[in-house]
Design an enzyme around this catalytic site. Structure first.
Site, PDB file in Angstrom:
ATOM      1  N   ARG A 107       0.820  -1.219   0.000  1.00 30.34           N
ATOM      2  CA  ARG A 107       0.000   0.000   0.000  1.00 30.34           C
ATOM      3  C   ARG A 107       0.852   1.266   0.000  1.00 30.34           C
ATOM      4  O   ARG A 107       0.426   2.291  -0.522  1.00 30.34           O
ATOM      5  CB  ARG A 107      -0.945  -0.004   1.197  1.00 30.34           C
ATOM      6  CG  ARG A 107      -2.017  -1.048   1.014  1.00 30.34           C
ATOM      7  CD  ARG A 107      -3.080  -0.953   2.062  1.00 30.34           C
ATOM      8  NE  ARG A 107      -4.196  -1.789   1.669  1.00 30.34           N
ATOM      9  CZ  ARG A 107      -5.090  -2.268   2.515  1.00 30.34           C
ATOM     10  NH1 ARG A 107      -5.010  -1.971   3.796  1.00 30.34           N
ATOM     11  NH2 ARG A 107      -6.076  -3.009   2.078  1.00 30.34           N
ATOM     12  N   LYS A 145     -20.294 -11.469   5.425  1.00 35.76           N
ATOM     13  CA  LYS A 145     -21.351 -10.606   5.928  1.00 35.76           C
ATOM     14  C   LYS A 145     -22.310 -10.079   4.877  1.00 35.76           C
ATOM     15  O   LYS A 145     -21.969  -9.262   4.054  1.00 35.76           O
ATOM     16  CB  LYS A 145     -20.726  -9.412   6.634  1.00 35.76           C
ATOM     17  CG  LYS A 145     -20.132  -9.756   7.972  1.00 35.76           C
ATOM     18  CD  LYS A 145     -20.044  -8.504   8.834  1.00 35.76           C
ATOM     19  CE  LYS A 145     -18.917  -8.614   9.816  1.00 35.76           C
ATOM     20  NZ  LYS A 145     -17.613  -8.281   9.214  1.00 35.76           N
ATOM     21  N   GLY A 154      -9.110  -7.961  -0.154  1.00 38.00           N
ATOM     22  CA  GLY A 154      -7.858  -8.650   0.159  1.00 38.00           C
ATOM     23  C   GLY A 154      -7.966 -10.158   0.026  1.00 38.00           C
ATOM     24  O   GLY A 154      -7.045 -10.805  -0.467  1.00 38.00           O
ATOM     25  N   GLY A 190     -14.066  -2.792  -0.134  1.00 31.66           N
ATOM     26  CA  GLY A 190     -15.382  -2.181   0.019  1.00 31.66           C
ATOM     27  C   GLY A 190     -15.595  -1.035  -0.958  1.00 31.66           C
ATOM     28  O   GLY A 190     -16.670  -0.897  -1.550  1.00 31.66           O
TER      29      GLY A 190
HETATM   30  P1  AMP Z   1     -15.889 -10.581   4.098  1.00 28.91           P
HETATM   31  O1  AMP Z   1     -15.003  -9.746   4.991  1.00 28.91           O
HETATM   32  O2  AMP Z   1     -17.327 -10.343   4.326  1.00 28.91           O
HETATM   33  O3  AMP Z   1     -15.478 -10.497   2.645  1.00 28.91           O
HETATM   34  O4  AMP Z   1     -15.627 -12.082   4.541  1.00 28.91           O
HETATM   35  C1  AMP Z   1     -14.413 -12.753   4.365  1.00 28.91           C
HETATM   36  C2  AMP Z   1     -14.416 -13.945   5.262  1.00 28.91           C
HETATM   37  O5  AMP Z   1     -15.536 -14.749   4.985  1.00 28.91           O
HETATM   38  C3  AMP Z   1     -13.213 -14.857   5.133  1.00 28.91           C
HETATM   39  O6  AMP Z   1     -12.422 -14.738   6.271  1.00 28.91           O
HETATM   40  C4  AMP Z   1     -13.830 -16.263   5.024  1.00 28.91           C
HETATM   41  O7  AMP Z   1     -13.216 -17.207   5.858  1.00 28.91           O
HETATM   42  C5  AMP Z   1     -15.239 -16.019   5.490  1.00 28.91           C
HETATM   43  N1  AMP Z   1     -16.178 -17.034   4.971  1.00 28.91           N
HETATM   44  C6  AMP Z   1     -16.399 -17.351   3.698  1.00 28.91           C
HETATM   45  N2  AMP Z   1     -17.271 -18.372   3.628  1.00 28.91           N
HETATM   46  C7  AMP Z   1     -17.586 -18.708   4.894  1.00 28.91           C
HETATM   47  C8  AMP Z   1     -18.445 -19.686   5.475  1.00 28.91           C
HETATM   48  N3  AMP Z   1     -19.121 -20.532   4.709  1.00 28.91           N
HETATM   49  N4  AMP Z   1     -18.540 -19.729   6.829  1.00 28.91           N
HETATM   50  C9  AMP Z   1     -17.839 -18.877   7.592  1.00 28.91           C
HETATM   51  N5  AMP Z   1     -17.023 -17.925   7.100  1.00 28.91           N
HETATM   52  C10 AMP Z   1     -16.900 -17.847   5.768  1.00 28.91           C
END
Ligand code: AMP
Length: 389
Positions: free
Chosen positions: A38, A198, A346, A369
């Site tokens: 970065r 999320k 990331g 984001g």
């Molecule tokens: P985000 O920050 O919303 O993009 O989420 C990224 C995170 O989602 C990563 O650390 C993944 O391990 C998690 N993730 C993806 N699929 C799953 C799942 N089926 N259950 C729990 N965590 C998940």
């Protein structure tokens, strides 16, 4: 774009307040940075300002100190690395506002790195008085922090109210140009692949994306909130209960534009190397951790026919193999599609690198984001606040 760019500014003898994204990964003790990507990304803007005969004040956040001084989240290690990269001294301020900092204002050719702006709760509240104090350190504002441009904070938006000119730095310009091209009249079919954990972060974006893309494929934990909305079994998978109604609404609005996993990889515990199996219906007590082989095939087929691909977020718990299979397989499918591909976030970037296909991706955005919001058609506050050309 009709916004002022760094190159449009007359910088000689001026002092520039540049908001960068030095939110770099640090060793647990906070002493050394583990990636300088970065910092390197903003080097062209930084060097240009100094070459033009201006003094440079750099501001950034690092981590989530929640408005308190957290020594492990100091920007001092980033300043040190910048000093090495520039081959010239970088002064480190003890804070980002206050008399001590004002006394350190850089002369032409000098660089002052401010301490983490998020050590003050006023930063994220976009407090006008705090923004004014930041602005008082310089004559013009430049934002080169694409990854922070979707947040209306004091150092990204507030400062622009107190300075006569606000311009986009080179990194910012490059991101906007590339991402702009991807959504403005994209070659069709234009498809999006959204994963991660999320739904709450992404649900509004999904609504927007449905207007822009021809197909929207969902993976990751987000898929289970949708599964619940369809009254399918979800076992012990991550479901955001308070978003189920919204997910149901989106499902109705989207029709067959929205694709959900047809099968899942489930496990009894999320642990590296844990036993797992592919199923269509998630059994009681099991956790969905990846998309299954049928889903990989279906999504890869859509990707193969795409001309533009937007990807953000992993398809499963990809940090813990073997639950990385879906993510890695689709990283390869994106690369093999030959489509214009834009990847943000990331995690997706890590997956692209793990799959060894980074050189086949058209653009890897520095903002997760921010790129997602921009691509879904939302105007980023950090861009909207810039001066017109
Ligand atoms: P985000 O920050 O919303 O993009 O989420 C990224 C995170 O989602 C990563 O650390 C993944 O391990 C998690 N993730 C993806 N699929 C799953 C799942 N089926 N259950 C729990 N965590 C998940």
């Amino acid at each position: 774009m009709a916004k002022l760019s760094l190159r449009d500014l007359d910088l000689k003898g001026k002092r520039v307040f540049m908001r960068v994204d030095f939110n770099v990964p640090l060793s647990p003790d906070g002493q050394t940075i583990t990636s300088d990507k970065r910092i390197r990304a903003s080097l062209p803007s930084i060097k240009y300002v100094l070459e033009q005969g201006a003094g440079l004040v750099l501001a950034s956040h690092l981590g989530r100190p929640k408005g308190k001084r957290v020594p492990e989240m100091s920007l001092a290690p980033a300043a040190k690395r910048l000093e090495e990269l520039l081959g010239k001294p970088v002064m480190m301020a003890p804070d980002c506002i206050g008399p001590e900092v004002e006394a350190m204002k850089p002369a032409p050719g000098e660089v002052l790195m401010l301490e983490n702006v998020r050590f003050h709760p006023q930063e994220e509240k976009n407090d006008p008085e705090f923004a004014q104090k930041l602005a008082a350190l310089a004559d013009v504002f430049v934002i080169d922090a694409f990854g922070s441009a979707h947040r209306a904070h004091a150092s990204t938006v507030g400062v622009t109210k107190h300075l006569p000119q606000s311009a986009a730095g080179f990194l910012m310009d490059k991101e906007l140009e590339f991402l702009g091209k991807a959504i403005h009249n994209p070659e069709r079919p234009c498809v999006a692949l959204l994963g991660g954990a999320k739904v709450s972060d992404k649900i509004e974006i999904i609504r927007n994306f449905l207007k822009v893309v021809d197909k929207l494929m969902i993976g990751g934990a987000m898929a289970y909130t949708f599964a619940r909305a369809k009254s399918e079994p979800t076992g012990k998978s991550l479901v955001e209960e308070d978003k189920v109604d919204l997910a149901r609404e989106l499902l109705q609005a989207a029709g067959d534009k929205l694709m959900l996993p047809a099968d899942h990889v489930v496990t009894a515990e999320i642990k590296e190397g844990a036993d797992s199996q592919a199923v269509e219906a998630i059994p009681d007590g099991m956790i969905g951790v990846d998309i299954g082989p049928r889903t990989i095939e279906a999504y890869a087929n859509v990707l193969a026919g795409a001309k533009t691909v937007i990807w953000n977020g992993p398809m499963g718990v990809f940090e813990k193999p073997p639950f990385d299979k879906g993510t890695v397989a689709l990283a390869k499918a994106v690369a093999d599609s030959g489509a214009t591909s834009v990847v943000g976030g990331g995690d997706s970037e890590k997956a692209i690198k793990a799959a060894g296909v980074a050189d086949k991706i058209s653009h890897i955005s520095t903002g997760g984001g921010a790129s997602l919001e921009f691509l879904s058609g939302i105007e980023l506050p950090g861009v909207a606040a810039l001066s017109e050309k």
